[in-house]
Motif scaffolding. Structure first.
Motif, PDB file in Angstrom:
ATOM      1  N   VAL A 121       2.120   4.431   5.971  1.00  0.00           N
ATOM      2  CA  VAL A 121       2.446   4.822   4.610  1.00  0.00           C
ATOM      3  C   VAL A 121       1.146   4.903   3.814  1.00  0.00           C
ATOM      4  N   ALA A 122       0.971   5.961   3.056  1.00  0.00           N
ATOM      5  CA  ALA A 122      -0.235   6.131   2.234  1.00  0.00           C
ATOM      6  C   ALA A 122      -0.109   5.251   0.994  1.00  0.00           C
ATOM      7  N   THR A 123      -0.551   3.995   1.123  1.00  0.00           N
ATOM      8  CA  THR A 123      -0.422   3.035   0.021  1.00  0.00           C
ATOM      9  C   THR A 123      -1.664   2.983  -0.855  1.00  0.00           C
ATOM     10  N   GLY A 124      -2.739   3.623  -0.400  1.00  0.00           N
ATOM     11  CA  GLY A 124      -3.981   3.571  -1.167  1.00  0.00           C
ATOM     12  C   GLY A 124      -4.829   2.354  -0.808  1.00  0.00           C
ATOM     13  N   SER A 125      -4.401   1.588   0.188  1.00  0.00           N
ATOM     14  CA  SER A 125      -5.190   0.444   0.650  1.00  0.00           C
ATOM     15  C   SER A 125      -5.362   0.561   2.157  1.00  0.00           C
ATOM     16  N   ASN A 126      -5.873  -0.483   2.770  1.00  0.00           N
ATOM     17  CA  ASN A 126      -6.100  -0.470   4.213  1.00  0.00           C
ATOM     18  C   ASN A 126      -4.888  -0.948   5.008  1.00  0.00           C
ATOM     19  N   ASP A 127      -3.733  -1.051   4.380  1.00  0.00           N
ATOM     20  CA  ASP A 127      -2.515  -1.455   5.081  1.00  0.00           C
ATOM     21  C   ASP A 127      -2.124  -0.321   6.027  1.00  0.00           C
ATOM     22  N   GLN A 154      -7.278  -7.205   2.370  1.00  0.00           N
ATOM     23  CA  GLN A 154      -7.584  -6.743   1.014  1.00  0.00           C
ATOM     24  C   GLN A 154      -6.679  -7.428  -0.022  1.00  0.00           C
ATOM     25  N   HIS A 155      -5.566  -7.999   0.418  1.00  0.00           N
ATOM     26  CA  HIS A 155      -4.589  -8.602  -0.491  1.00  0.00           C
ATOM     27  C   HIS A 155      -4.749 -10.112  -0.638  1.00  0.00           C
ATOM     28  N   GLY A 156      -5.893 -10.625  -0.218  1.00  0.00           N
ATOM     29  CA  GLY A 156      -6.211 -12.040  -0.409  1.00  0.00           C
ATOM     30  C   GLY A 156      -5.205 -12.973   0.245  1.00  0.00           C
ATOM     31  N   SER A 157      -4.623 -13.868  -0.557  1.00  0.00           N
ATOM     32  CA  SER A 157      -3.714 -14.883  -0.014  1.00  0.00           C
ATOM     33  C   SER A 157      -2.416 -14.285   0.537  1.00  0.00           C
ATOM     34  N   ASP A 158      -2.103 -13.053   0.184  1.00  0.00           N
ATOM     35  CA  ASP A 158      -0.906 -12.396   0.717  1.00  0.00           C
ATOM     36  C   ASP A 158      -1.174 -11.665   2.039  1.00  0.00           C
ATOM     37  N   ALA A 159      -2.417 -11.654   2.504  1.00  0.00           N
ATOM     38  CA  ALA A 159      -2.755 -10.989   3.765  1.00  0.00           C
ATOM     39  C   ALA A 159      -1.897 -11.548   4.889  1.00  0.00           C
TER      40      ALA A 159
END
Length: 78
Positions: free
Chosen positions: A3-9, A31-36
């Motif tokens: 999915v094109a989320t705009g991040s490296n997910d 990139q999402h810190g503690s939610d990685a």
């Protein structure tokens, strides 16, 4: 599915119920810190739509939440 989320997910899953797409889950990168490492409800459709999309520790936890959401909103509509 990516999915094109705009991040490296880069990992995501489409969730279907009775042949209908009800959710898109995205695995959060560092990139999402503690939610990685958690799974994010990128999009919920119909009964799975939520104004504050949650994150989940695992796919099993996400599946449980989605199943509960589908059952709860279906029974409350009666």
């Amino acid at each position: 599915v990516q999915v094109a989320t705009g991040s490296n997910d880069t990992e995501s899953h489409l969730v279907f119920d009775d042949g209908f797409l009800v959710a898109i889950l995205v695995h959060l990168c560092e990139q999402h810190g503690s939610d990685a490492g958690r799974w994010f409800l990128e999009a919920g459709f119909g009964r799975v739509d939520h104004p504050n999309p949650p994150t989940f520790a695992s796919l099993d936890a996400a599946q449980d939440w989605i199943t509960h959401r589908l059952a709860t909103t279906a029974s409350s509509a009666l």
